[in-house]
Write a protein that holds these residues in place. Structure first.
Motif, PDB file in Angstrom:
ATOM      1  N   SER A  97       0.928  -1.244   0.297  1.00 49.76           N
ATOM      2  CA  SER A  97      -0.193   0.267  -0.034  1.00 49.76           C
ATOM      3  C   SER A  97       0.875   1.442   0.086  1.00 49.76           C
ATOM      4  CB  SER A  97      -1.315  -0.350   1.477  1.00 49.76           C
ATOM      5  OG  SER A  97      -0.263   0.073   2.839  1.00 49.76           O
ATOM      6  N   SER A  98       2.170   1.292   0.483  1.00 50.16           N
ATOM      7  CA  SER A  98       2.223   2.174   0.843  1.00 50.16           C
ATOM      8  C   SER A  98       3.546   2.820  -1.037  1.00 50.16           C
ATOM      9  CB  SER A  98       4.199   2.211   1.730  1.00 50.16           C
ATOM     10  OG  SER A  98       4.790   3.389   1.987  1.00 50.16           O
ATOM     11  N   ALA A  99       3.848   1.694  -1.098  1.00 40.36           N
ATOM     12  CA  ALA A  99       4.621   2.014  -2.755  1.00 40.36           C
ATOM     13  C   ALA A  99       3.258   2.573  -3.181  1.00 40.36           C
ATOM     14  CB  ALA A  99       5.533   1.150  -3.777  1.00 40.36           C
ATOM     15  N   ARG A 100       2.104   1.834  -3.367  1.00 40.47           N
ATOM     16  CA  ARG A 100       0.977   2.194  -4.321  1.00 40.47           C
ATOM     17  C   ARG A 100       0.657   3.869  -4.006  1.00 40.47           C
ATOM     18  NH1 ARG A 100      -3.021  -0.563  -6.903  1.00 40.47           N
ATOM     19  NH2 ARG A 100      -1.568  -2.887  -7.211  1.00 40.47           N
ATOM     20  N   PHE A 101       0.274   3.737  -2.544  1.00 34.99           N
ATOM     21  CA  PHE A 101       0.088   5.090  -2.495  1.00 34.99           C
ATOM     22  C   PHE A 101       0.697   5.909  -2.943  1.00 34.99           C
ATOM     23  CE2 PHE A 101      -2.952   4.062   0.691  1.00 34.99           C
ATOM     24  CZ  PHE A 101      -3.545   4.847   0.989  1.00 34.99           C
ATOM     25  N   LYS A 102       2.991   5.704  -3.103  1.00 36.39           N
ATOM     26  CA  LYS A 102       3.278   6.933  -3.623  1.00 36.39           C
ATOM     27  C   LYS A 102       3.094   7.143  -4.999  1.00 36.39           C
ATOM     28  CE  LYS A 102       6.864   6.612   0.301  1.00 36.39           C
ATOM     29  NZ  LYS A 102       8.006   5.441   0.200  1.00 36.39           N
ATOM     30  N   SER A 103       3.133   6.438  -5.610  1.00 37.52           N
ATOM     31  CA  SER A 103       3.040   6.234  -7.359  1.00 37.52           C
ATOM     32  C   SER A 103       1.832   6.613  -7.520  1.00 37.52           C
ATOM     33  CB  SER A 103       3.040   4.352  -7.598  1.00 37.52           C
ATOM     34  OG  SER A 103       2.231   4.033  -8.354  1.00 37.52           O
ATOM     35  N   TYR A 104       0.283   6.399  -7.290  1.00 35.50           N
ATOM     36  CA  TYR A 104      -0.529   7.478  -7.810  1.00 35.50           C
ATOM     37  C   TYR A 104      -0.517   8.874  -7.041  1.00 35.50           C
ATOM     38  CZ  TYR A 104      -3.940   4.167  -8.786  1.00 35.50           C
ATOM     39  OH  TYR A 104      -4.632   2.686  -8.904  1.00 35.50           O
ATOM     40  N   ILE A 105       0.132   9.448  -5.806  1.00 33.93           N
ATOM     41  CA  ILE A 105       0.535  10.371  -5.714  1.00 33.93           C
ATOM     42  C   ILE A 105       1.331  11.723  -6.397  1.00 33.93           C
ATOM     43  CG2 ILE A 105       1.442  11.965  -3.721  1.00 33.93           C
ATOM     44  CD1 ILE A 105       0.614  10.182  -2.158  1.00 33.93           C
ATOM     45  N   PHE A 106       2.193  10.579  -6.851  1.00 34.02           N
ATOM     46  CA  PHE A 106       3.271  11.286  -7.720  1.00 34.02           C
ATOM     47  C   PHE A 106       2.164  11.834  -9.495  1.00 34.02           C
ATOM     48  CE2 PHE A 106       6.952   8.839  -5.780  1.00 34.02           C
ATOM     49  CZ  PHE A 106       7.959  10.323  -6.570  1.00 34.02           C
ATOM     50  N   ASP A 107       2.024  10.071  -9.864  1.00 34.66           N
ATOM     51  CA  ASP A 107       0.606  10.214 -11.016  1.00 34.66           C
ATOM     52  C   ASP A 107      -0.177  11.203 -11.052  1.00 34.66           C
ATOM     53  OD1 ASP A 107       2.358   8.310 -12.324  1.00 34.66           O
ATOM     54  OD2 ASP A 107       0.254   6.946 -11.356  1.00 34.66           O
ATOM     55  N   ILE A 108      -0.523  12.298  -9.413  1.00 33.91           N
ATOM     56  CA  ILE A 108      -1.687  13.041 -10.121  1.00 33.91           C
ATOM     57  C   ILE A 108      -0.742  14.564  -9.969  1.00 33.91           C
ATOM     58  CG2 ILE A 108      -3.138  14.683  -7.835  1.00 33.91           C
ATOM     59  CD1 ILE A 108      -3.784  11.287  -6.986  1.00 33.91           C
ATOM     60  N   ILE A 109       0.109  14.721  -9.095  1.00 31.16           N
ATOM     61  CA  ILE A 109       1.110  15.897  -8.897  1.00 31.16           C
ATOM     62  C   ILE A 109       1.949  15.589 -10.050  1.00 31.16           C
ATOM     63  CG2 ILE A 109       3.595  16.988  -8.299  1.00 31.16           C
ATOM     64  CD1 ILE A 109       3.195  15.219  -5.079  1.00 31.16           C
ATOM     65  N   ARG A 110       2.049  14.938 -11.361  1.00 34.16           N
ATOM     66  CA  ARG A 110       2.740  15.151 -12.742  1.00 34.16           C
ATOM     67  C   ARG A 110       1.522  15.740 -13.281  1.00 34.16           C
ATOM     68  NH1 ARG A 110       6.641   9.878 -11.920  1.00 34.16           N
ATOM     69  NH2 ARG A 110       4.507   8.969 -12.282  1.00 34.16           N
ATOM     70  N   SER A 111       0.532  15.093 -13.009  1.00 37.55           N
ATOM     71  CA  SER A 111      -0.533  15.507 -14.041  1.00 37.55           C
ATOM     72  C   SER A 111      -0.942  17.056 -13.442  1.00 37.55           C
ATOM     73  CB  SER A 111      -2.228  14.511 -14.088  1.00 37.55           C
ATOM     74  OG  SER A 111      -2.405  14.655 -12.621  1.00 37.55           O
ATOM     75  N   ARG A 112      -1.369  17.991 -12.546  1.00 37.19           N
ATOM     76  CA  ARG A 112      -1.816  19.051 -11.831  1.00 37.19           C
ATOM     77  C   ARG A 112      -0.210  20.054 -12.425  1.00 37.19           C
ATOM     78  NH1 ARG A 112      -6.824  19.069 -10.320  1.00 37.19           N
ATOM     79  NH2 ARG A 112      -7.801  16.742  -9.991  1.00 37.19           N
ATOM     80  N   VAL A 113       0.595  19.820 -11.636  1.00 35.72           N
ATOM     81  CA  VAL A 113       2.039  20.959 -11.666  1.00 35.72           C
ATOM     82  C   VAL A 113       2.378  21.306 -13.083  1.00 35.72           C
ATOM     83  CG1 VAL A 113       3.478  21.850 -10.644  1.00 35.72           C
ATOM     84  CG2 VAL A 113       2.192  20.099  -9.678  1.00 35.72           C
ATOM     85  N   PRO A 114       2.815  20.837 -13.815  1.00 34.44           N
ATOM     86  CA  PRO A 114       3.290  21.502 -15.313  1.00 34.44           C
ATOM     87  C   PRO A 114       1.635  22.451 -15.433  1.00 34.44           C
ATOM     88  CG  PRO A 114       3.655  19.404 -15.380  1.00 34.44           C
ATOM     89  CD  PRO A 114       2.845  19.158 -13.677  1.00 34.44           C
TER      90      PRO A 114
END
Length: 150
Positions: free
Chosen positions: A53-70
């Motif tokens: 779960s920890s790795a999956r959460f990190k992966s999802y958070i990375f994806d969300i940040i990479r889709s919003r911040v740029p």
């Protein structure tokens, strides 16, 4: 019968650091802290549908940040995160302490617009939708730090 494993229903914290470029081509290191918990009655899903779960959460958070911040400028990123500082300073506990008036001058515009959408709330909403099917609920999401590249 044999015990397959144990599911902890206590609240957990996942910290993530993500370096990303903004719309105005500035590298930013964003630190996010997500508090989550296994939903009551969804222990089976949290154990069998998500192995790490920890790795999956990190992966999802990375994806969300990479889709919003740029899609945001550096100013937008900071403006969308100021709401959390404002919410903290406006809390009843802090108001009883009576924070120094100079805080409003140190962080320009901190009390100006409290109705702005917040990057952390965007992350929380997206994570809620994704993690509910795995038996997790997101308790809170905080942007703990934003560090622009020099």
């Amino acid at each position: 019968s044999r015990l397959a494993g144990v599911v902890c229903t206590r609240a957990r914290k996942v910290d993530v650091q993500c370096e990303i470029k903004t719309k105005d081509d500035i590298k930013v290191l964003i630190k996010v802290s997500v508090h989550n918990q296994v939903m009551e009655g969804k222990e089976y899903d949290s154990f069998y549908k998500m192995t790490d779960s920890s790795a999956r959460f990190k992966s999802y958070i990375f994806d969300i940040i990479r889709s919003r911040v740029p899609l945001m400028t550096l100013t937008d990123v900071f403006a969308k995160c100021m709401h959390h500082i404002t919410r903290y300073l406006d809390s009843p506990v802090i108001q009883r302490i009576n924070p120094a008036p100079w805080i409003a001058f140190v962080i320009p515009g901190i009390f100006a617009n409290k109705s702005k959408h917040v990057l952390a709330e965007m992350i929380k909403e997206d994570l809620d939708l994704s993690m509910e099917r795995f038996g997790f609920k997101i308790l809170d999401t905080w942007i703990t730090d934003i560090i622009p590249d020099k």
